[in-house]
Design a protein around this motif. Structure first.
Motif, PDB file in Angstrom:
ATOM      1  N   PRO A 222       0.830  -1.217   0.000  1.00  0.00           N
ATOM      2  CA  PRO A 222       0.000   0.000   0.000  1.00  0.00           C
ATOM      3  C   PRO A 222       0.860   1.260   0.000  1.00  0.00           C
ATOM      4  O   PRO A 222       1.941   1.296   0.585  1.00  0.00           O
ATOM      5  CB  PRO A 222      -0.805  -0.121   1.309  1.00  0.00           C
ATOM      6  CG  PRO A 222      -0.753  -1.570   1.671  1.00  0.00           C
ATOM      7  CD  PRO A 222       0.578  -2.061   1.177  1.00  0.00           C
ATOM      8  N   GLY A 223       0.384   2.266  -0.673  1.00  0.00           N
ATOM      9  CA  GLY A 223       1.077   3.555  -0.679  1.00  0.00           C
ATOM     10  C   GLY A 223       2.016   3.770  -1.840  1.00  0.00           C
ATOM     11  O   GLY A 223       2.444   4.904  -2.085  1.00  0.00           O
ATOM     12  N   THR A 224       2.370   2.722  -2.590  1.00  0.00           N
ATOM     13  CA  THR A 224       3.241   2.906  -3.749  1.00  0.00           C
ATOM     14  C   THR A 224       2.424   3.475  -4.913  1.00  0.00           C
ATOM     15  O   THR A 224       1.237   3.166  -5.056  1.00  0.00           O
ATOM     16  CB  THR A 224       3.882   1.574  -4.179  1.00  0.00           C
ATOM     17  OG1 THR A 224       2.846   0.592  -4.348  1.00  0.00           O
ATOM     18  CG2 THR A 224       4.855   1.091  -3.128  1.00  0.00           C
ATOM     19  N   PRO A 225       3.038   4.301  -5.763  1.00  0.00           N
ATOM     20  CA  PRO A 225       2.298   4.938  -6.876  1.00  0.00           C
ATOM     21  C   PRO A 225       2.014   3.937  -7.995  1.00  0.00           C
ATOM     22  O   PRO A 225       2.766   3.820  -8.950  1.00  0.00           O
ATOM     23  CB  PRO A 225       3.249   6.050  -7.331  1.00  0.00           C
ATOM     24  CG  PRO A 225       4.601   5.563  -6.951  1.00  0.00           C
ATOM     25  CD  PRO A 225       4.427   4.754  -5.691  1.00  0.00           C
ATOM     26  N   LYS A 226       0.906   3.233  -7.894  1.00  0.00           N
ATOM     27  CA  LYS A 226       0.623   2.126  -8.805  1.00  0.00           C
ATOM     28  C   LYS A 226       0.363   2.601 -10.232  1.00  0.00           C
ATOM     29  O   LYS A 226       0.709   1.905 -11.192  1.00  0.00           O
ATOM     30  CB  LYS A 226      -0.563   1.315  -8.270  1.00  0.00           C
ATOM     31  CG  LYS A 226      -0.239   0.635  -6.937  1.00  0.00           C
ATOM     32  CD  LYS A 226      -1.441  -0.009  -6.327  1.00  0.00           C
ATOM     33  CE  LYS A 226      -1.081  -0.686  -5.014  1.00  0.00           C
ATOM     34  NZ  LYS A 226      -0.460   0.230  -4.037  1.00  0.00           N
ATOM     35  N   ASP A 227      -0.269   3.750 -10.385  1.00  0.00           N
ATOM     36  CA  ASP A 227      -0.517   4.244 -11.739  1.00  0.00           C
ATOM     37  C   ASP A 227       0.795   4.584 -12.431  1.00  0.00           C
ATOM     38  O   ASP A 227       0.964   4.336 -13.635  1.00  0.00           O
ATOM     39  CB  ASP A 227      -1.434   5.472 -11.692  1.00  0.00           C
ATOM     40  CG  ASP A 227      -2.835   5.109 -11.219  1.00  0.00           C
ATOM     41  OD1 ASP A 227      -3.246   3.956 -11.439  1.00  0.00           O
ATOM     42  OD2 ASP A 227      -3.501   5.961 -10.625  1.00  0.00           O
ATOM     43  N   PHE A 228       1.739   5.162 -11.686  1.00  0.00           N
ATOM     44  CA  PHE A 228       3.058   5.426 -12.269  1.00  0.00           C
ATOM     45  C   PHE A 228       3.747   4.125 -12.638  1.00  0.00           C
ATOM     46  O   PHE A 228       4.357   4.009 -13.713  1.00  0.00           O
ATOM     47  CB  PHE A 228       3.929   6.212 -11.296  1.00  0.00           C
ATOM     48  CG  PHE A 228       5.385   6.190 -11.669  1.00  0.00           C
ATOM     49  CD1 PHE A 228       5.848   6.954 -12.720  1.00  0.00           C
ATOM     50  CD2 PHE A 228       6.285   5.384 -10.994  1.00  0.00           C
ATOM     51  CE1 PHE A 228       7.178   6.916 -13.101  1.00  0.00           C
ATOM     52  CE2 PHE A 228       7.617   5.338 -11.349  1.00  0.00           C
ATOM     53  CZ  PHE A 228       8.064   6.113 -12.403  1.00  0.00           C
ATOM     54  N   LEU A 229       3.683   3.127 -11.742  1.00  0.00           N
ATOM     55  CA  LEU A 229       4.346   1.857 -12.018  1.00  0.00           C
ATOM     56  C   LEU A 229       3.760   1.172 -13.252  1.00  0.00           C
ATOM     57  O   LEU A 229       4.457   0.433 -13.940  1.00  0.00           O
ATOM     58  CB  LEU A 229       4.229   0.937 -10.799  1.00  0.00           C
ATOM     59  CG  LEU A 229       5.033   1.382  -9.567  1.00  0.00           C
ATOM     60  CD1 LEU A 229       4.709   0.493  -8.371  1.00  0.00           C
ATOM     61  CD2 LEU A 229       6.522   1.355  -9.863  1.00  0.00           C
ATOM     62  N   THR A 230       2.484   1.422 -13.524  1.00  0.00           N
ATOM     63  CA  THR A 230       1.877   0.873 -14.739  1.00  0.00           C
ATOM     64  C   THR A 230       2.557   1.453 -15.976  1.00  0.00           C
ATOM     65  O   THR A 230       2.872   0.728 -16.933  1.00  0.00           O
ATOM     66  CB  THR A 230       0.375   1.180 -14.765  1.00  0.00           C
ATOM     67  OG1 THR A 230      -0.235   0.661 -13.582  1.00  0.00           O
ATOM     68  CG2 THR A 230      -0.285   0.562 -15.981  1.00  0.00           C
ATOM     69  N   TYR A 231       2.786   2.755 -15.983  1.00  0.00           N
ATOM     70  CA  TYR A 231       3.524   3.391 -17.077  1.00  0.00           C
ATOM     71  C   TYR A 231       4.984   2.945 -17.075  1.00  0.00           C
ATOM     72  O   TYR A 231       5.578   2.711 -18.130  1.00  0.00           O
ATOM     73  CB  TYR A 231       3.445   4.911 -16.960  1.00  0.00           C
ATOM     74  CG  TYR A 231       2.166   5.506 -17.480  1.00  0.00           C
ATOM     75  CD1 TYR A 231       2.057   5.935 -18.797  1.00  0.00           C
ATOM     76  CD2 TYR A 231       1.059   5.656 -16.659  1.00  0.00           C
ATOM     77  CE1 TYR A 231       0.874   6.492 -19.276  1.00  0.00           C
ATOM     78  CE2 TYR A 231      -0.128   6.203 -17.127  1.00  0.00           C
ATOM     79  CZ  TYR A 231      -0.215   6.622 -18.430  1.00  0.00           C
ATOM     80  OH  TYR A 231      -1.378   7.166 -18.906  1.00  0.00           O
ATOM     81  N   PHE A 232       5.566   2.848 -15.897  1.00  0.00           N
ATOM     82  CA  PHE A 232       6.972   2.472 -15.766  1.00  0.00           C
ATOM     83  C   PHE A 232       7.223   1.087 -16.358  1.00  0.00           C
ATOM     84  O   PHE A 232       8.249   0.853 -17.010  1.00  0.00           O
ATOM     85  CB  PHE A 232       7.366   2.503 -14.288  1.00  0.00           C
ATOM     86  CG  PHE A 232       8.776   2.080 -14.017  1.00  0.00           C
ATOM     87  CD1 PHE A 232       9.812   2.996 -14.107  1.00  0.00           C
ATOM     88  CD2 PHE A 232       9.081   0.776 -13.661  1.00  0.00           C
ATOM     89  CE1 PHE A 232      11.115   2.621 -13.853  1.00  0.00           C
ATOM     90  CE2 PHE A 232      10.379   0.391 -13.404  1.00  0.00           C
ATOM     91  CZ  PHE A 232      11.397   1.313 -13.494  1.00  0.00           C
ATOM     92  N   ALA A 233       6.292   0.155 -16.126  1.00  0.00           N
ATOM     93  CA  ALA A 233       6.476  -1.211 -16.619  1.00  0.00           C
ATOM     94  C   ALA A 233       6.604  -1.249 -18.135  1.00  0.00           C
ATOM     95  O   ALA A 233       7.322  -2.089 -18.685  1.00  0.00           O
ATOM     96  CB  ALA A 233       5.311  -2.089 -16.162  1.00  0.00           C
ATOM     97  N   GLY A 234       5.922  -0.344 -18.822  1.00  0.00           N
ATOM     98  CA  GLY A 234       6.023  -0.302 -20.272  1.00  0.00           C
ATOM     99  C   GLY A 234       7.381   0.134 -20.772  1.00  0.00           C
ATOM    100  O   GLY A 234       7.708  -0.085 -21.941  1.00  0.00           O
ATOM    101  N   LEU A 235       8.184   0.753 -19.908  1.00  0.00           N
ATOM    102  CA  LEU A 235       9.533   1.184 -20.294  1.00  0.00           C
ATOM    103  C   LEU A 235      10.577   0.115 -20.014  1.00  0.00           C
ATOM    104  O   LEU A 235      11.740   0.298 -20.362  1.00  0.00           O
ATOM    105  CB  LEU A 235       9.899   2.462 -19.527  1.00  0.00           C
ATOM    106  CG  LEU A 235       9.001   3.677 -19.777  1.00  0.00           C
ATOM    107  CD1 LEU A 235       9.435   4.838 -18.884  1.00  0.00           C
ATOM    108  CD2 LEU A 235       9.031   4.097 -21.238  1.00  0.00           C
ATOM    109  N   THR A 236      10.180  -0.981 -19.363  1.00  0.00           N
ATOM    110  CA  THR A 236      11.106  -2.068 -19.070  1.00  0.00           C
ATOM    111  C   THR A 236      10.978  -3.146 -20.141  1.00  0.00           C
ATOM    112  O   THR A 236      10.226  -3.005 -21.114  1.00  0.00           O
ATOM    113  CB  THR A 236      10.804  -2.665 -17.683  1.00  0.00           C
ATOM    114  OG1 THR A 236       9.528  -3.323 -17.719  1.00  0.00           O
ATOM    115  CG2 THR A 236      10.783  -1.571 -16.620  1.00  0.00           C
ATOM    116  N   ASN A 237      11.698  -4.255 -19.927  1.00  0.00           N
ATOM    117  CA  ASN A 237      11.620  -5.366 -20.883  1.00  0.00           C
ATOM    118  C   ASN A 237      10.573  -6.396 -20.483  1.00  0.00           C
ATOM    119  O   ASN A 237      10.589  -7.524 -20.980  1.00  0.00           O
ATOM    120  CB  ASN A 237      12.995  -6.038 -21.011  1.00  0.00           C
ATOM    121  CG  ASN A 237      13.514  -6.541 -19.666  1.00  0.00           C
ATOM    122  OD1 ASN A 237      12.848  -6.395 -18.634  1.00  0.00           O
ATOM    123  ND2 ASN A 237      14.698  -7.130 -19.662  1.00  0.00           N
TER     124      ASN A 237
END
Length: 299
Positions: A222-237
């Protein structure tokens, strides 16, 4: 005898070595004004530093200059987008309030009656669920908007089970859109919603081993920026299916606590509301500690 200033030595340091020295100027003996000499020395050093920075910037590789210009342009576009969205939301709310001012007391009384809201939802089953699904998707896409109000509204209007299901389906659909859009436009898209400092804060995930497992654990906290991580995942492999599953099911703790609390409010179960709030605060505290330990161990 006059002592020369060595390289790197400030006038104040030189004067400390020769505090009582005088200098001959034009046949007259004058006291050395250390204060003015120090100020002049500092001005010269500041000017030299500015010139060096300008030269370094002008001689930087073209790719570096283009990257800096692109980041600046994206920052401006991000601020403009946020301003327009917020202005649009405020304007829509204000216009709605003005047009419905006569009916506002009755509307608020209707919203406070959970049974009346759920009866309306039941009478307009398809349209109400489609509207809530669309609102959820838009919230995930416009990641700077908070998701908790939408989750609370889902639980209040549709109950725990259906409200949770609507939020999860919307998350899966929005994550699919975000993943392919991020693959297509990269940082040009992500930068519209997030500052690069937030990206740098989670950059350790890109080089972490077992990236998918760690990303799932971070989503559960809880508390982690999940919407950002959704975008972030697209920048990874990371592959498409794991990203969708992680971004959808990793939201369950956050969604469940919101929909349980809202559903309990609608049912008038205040002890359950209190327990849910206490549990949410506990999970948030524990999640913060887990995140810091996970980050330190995977670096």
């Amino acid at each position: 005898m006059m002592r020369m200033q060595t390289e790197g030595e400030t006038p104040m340091e030189m004067n400390a070595l020769l505090p009582q020295q005088s200098v001959a100027c034009g046949g007259a003996v004058r006291k050395l004004d250390v204060k003015k000499l120090t100020e002049a020395w500092r001005r010269d050093r500041a000017g030299a530093a500015a010139d060096s920075a300008e030269v370094a910037c002008s001689t930087a590789p073209a790719e570096v200059r283009e990257s800096i210009d692109e980041d600046s342009e994206i920052d401006v576009r991000r601020r403009v987008l946020r301003r327009r969205v917020l202005i649009g939301l405020v304007a829509a709310a204000s216009i709605t309030a003005l047009l419905c001012w006569e009916y506002l007391p009755g509307l608020l009384a209707w919203l406070a009656d959970a049974h009346a809201v759920r009866a309306f939802v039941s009478d307009h089953a398809f349209v109400s669920r489609l509207a809530m699904l669309g609102i959820n998707i838009v919230q995930v896409l416009l990641a700077f908007l908070p998701g908790e109000p939408v989750e609370l509204a889902s639980g209040y209007a549709f109950g725990f089970w259906e409200g949770t299901a609507l939020c999860l389906v919307a998350s899966g659909l929005a994550t699919s859109m975000i993943y392919w859009a991020t693959r297509r436009w990269g940082w040009k898209l992500v930068g519209l919603f997030f500052d690069r400092s937030l990206f740098d804060r989670f950059s350790w995930l890109k080089s972490a081993k077992r990236l998918e497992l760690i990303m799932f654990i971070v989503f559960l906290i809880p508390g982690t920026p999940k919407d950002f991580l959704t975008y972030f995942a697209g920048l990874t492999n990371m592959r498409f299916l794991p990203v969708v599953l992680i971004a959808t099911f990793g939201r369950i703790p956050s969604i469940v606590t919101s929909t349980i609390a809202a559903s309990a409010v609608g049912s008038g179960n205040w002890p359950l509301v209190a327990c849910t709030l206490v549990a949410s605060a506990f999970l948030l505290a524990v999640g913060g500690l887990m995140y810091r330990r996970l980050r330190s161990r995977t670096r």
